[in-house]
Design an enzyme around this catalytic site. Structure first.
Site, PDB file in Angstrom:
ATOM      1  N   GLN A 106       0.716  -1.284  -0.086  1.00  0.00           N
ATOM      2  CA  GLN A 106      -0.049  -0.071   0.008  1.00  0.00           C
ATOM      3  C   GLN A 106       0.899   1.020   0.071  1.00  0.00           C
ATOM      4  O   GLN A 106       0.351   2.269  -0.375  1.00  0.00           O
ATOM      5  CB  GLN A 106      -0.870   0.209   1.238  1.00  0.00           C
ATOM      6  CG  GLN A 106      -1.831  -1.140   1.224  1.00  0.00           C
ATOM      7  CD  GLN A 106      -2.804  -1.013   2.515  1.00  0.00           C
ATOM      8  OE1 GLN A 106      -2.537  -1.410   3.341  1.00  0.00           O
ATOM      9  NE2 GLN A 106      -3.823  -0.197   2.403  1.00  0.00           N
ATOM     10  N   CYS A 120     -10.513   0.143   3.693  1.00  0.00           N
ATOM     11  CA  CYS A 120      -9.134  -0.084   3.484  1.00  0.00           C
ATOM     12  C   CYS A 120      -8.624   1.458   3.021  1.00  0.00           C
ATOM     13  O   CYS A 120      -9.231   2.160   2.345  1.00  0.00           O
ATOM     14  CB  CYS A 120      -9.062  -0.784   2.285  1.00  0.00           C
ATOM     15  SG  CYS A 120      -7.382  -1.293   1.778  1.00  0.00           S
ATOM     16  N   LEU A 121      -7.397   1.642   3.499  1.00  0.00           N
ATOM     17  CA  LEU A 121      -7.060   3.209   3.155  1.00  0.00           C
ATOM     18  C   LEU A 121      -6.603   3.279   1.627  1.00  0.00           C
ATOM     19  O   LEU A 121      -6.535   4.372   1.021  1.00  0.00           O
ATOM     20  CB  LEU A 121      -5.615   3.337   3.875  1.00  0.00           C
ATOM     21  CG  LEU A 121      -5.860   3.346   5.421  1.00  0.00           C
ATOM     22  CD1 LEU A 121      -4.444   3.464   6.144  1.00  0.00           C
ATOM     23  CD2 LEU A 121      -6.746   4.678   5.812  1.00  0.00           C
ATOM     24  N   HIS A 136      -7.068  -9.552   6.278  1.00  0.00           N
ATOM     25  CA  HIS A 136      -7.195  -8.321   5.137  1.00  0.00           C
ATOM     26  C   HIS A 136      -5.637  -7.730   4.877  1.00  0.00           C
ATOM     27  O   HIS A 136      -5.434  -7.694   3.548  1.00  0.00           O
ATOM     28  CB  HIS A 136      -8.006  -7.263   5.688  1.00  0.00           C
ATOM     29  CG  HIS A 136      -7.936  -6.016   5.079  1.00  0.00           C
ATOM     30  ND1 HIS A 136      -9.197  -5.454   4.681  1.00  0.00           N
ATOM     31  CD2 HIS A 136      -7.186  -5.057   4.421  1.00  0.00           C
ATOM     32  CE1 HIS A 136      -9.041  -4.444   4.001  1.00  0.00           C
ATOM     33  NE2 HIS A 136      -7.665  -4.041   3.885  1.00  0.00           N
ATOM     34  N   HIS A 165      -3.276  -8.206   1.010  1.00  0.00           N
ATOM     35  CA  HIS A 165      -2.526  -7.221   0.545  1.00  0.00           C
ATOM     36  C   HIS A 165      -1.315  -7.813  -0.185  1.00  0.00           C
ATOM     37  O   HIS A 165      -0.870  -7.368  -1.394  1.00  0.00           O
ATOM     38  CB  HIS A 165      -2.530  -6.005   1.150  1.00  0.00           C
ATOM     39  CG  HIS A 165      -3.553  -5.196   1.517  1.00  0.00           C
ATOM     40  ND1 HIS A 165      -3.976  -4.390   0.405  1.00  0.00           N
ATOM     41  CD2 HIS A 165      -4.086  -4.537   2.496  1.00  0.00           C
ATOM     42  CE1 HIS A 165      -4.945  -3.665   0.873  1.00  0.00           C
ATOM     43  NE2 HIS A 165      -5.098  -3.785   1.847  1.00  0.00           N
TER      44      HIS A 165
HETATM   45 NI    NI Z   1      -6.310  -2.604   3.214  1.00  0.00          NI
END
Ligand code: NI
Length: 176
Positions: free
Chosen positions: A51, A94-95, A136, A140
């Site tokens: 991310q 989610c960011l 979660h 990613h």
């Molecule tokens: Ni996320």
């Protein structure tokens, strides 16, 4: 510590499988610390290295409530070694999928093996929100977002809105 920019979907870097770290050394520890700072500021309760554009199997979490002392978790190479038969449904966000939330069913409890901040092998067993968050974040690392666990119809509606918001932001930046 430094704050890192958070990628938002759609972005091919969020779809790539991240590489394991060889060991948790100073570089990986720095990444974990930077990711935590980034997560606290966002604010969020979990963040995975892809991310922030880093293709490494590193995740951080902190589920402490605002009034509670911080309880950061820093995991490298997390691996799910056991899941419960029962599922639990939580509303996830989610960011990297800003302003969208949806219910996702996942195993209600999990056991995870990982390398900690000192490069020691550890295992944790989790249930409830922590179990969902760990799954979660580990998703990613395999290029999977929570919207990939929704129906194609729901996913495409969210992706279209995200793309539109991205284009609007680019336009705004260009005219500023
Ligand atoms: Ni996320």
């Amino acid at each position: 510590m430094a704050r890192l920019p958070i990628l938002t979907a759609p972005d091919p870097r969020l779809k790539a499988k991240a590489k394991p770290v060889e060991r948790v050394d100073d570089g990986v520890r720095q990444l974990m610390d930077d990711m935590l700072e980034t997560m606290y500021v966002a604010p969020g309760i979990g963040l995975a290295a892809p991310q922030v554009g880093v293709s490494k199997r590193v995740i951080v979490l902190d589920l402490a409530k605002e009034e509670e002392p911080r309880a950061p978790l820093k995991l490298a190479n997390p691996e799910i070694v056991w899941v419960s038969d029962e599922d639990a449904v939580f509303e996830e966000g989610c960011l990297s999928v800003p302003e969208h939330y949806a219910e996702v069913a996942r195993p209600a409890a999990v056991r995870i093996r990982y390398l900690d901040y000192e490069n020691e092998i550890r295992e944790i067993e989790a249930s409830g929100l922590l179990a969902t968050c760990l799954q979660h974040e580990i998703d990613h690392l395999d290029g999977v977002l929570f919207i990939d666990r929704l129906t194609a119809l729901k996913r495409n509606i969210i992706l279209r809105k995200l793309l539109k918001a991205k284009k609007a932001a680019v336009k705004e930046a260009a005219s500023a």
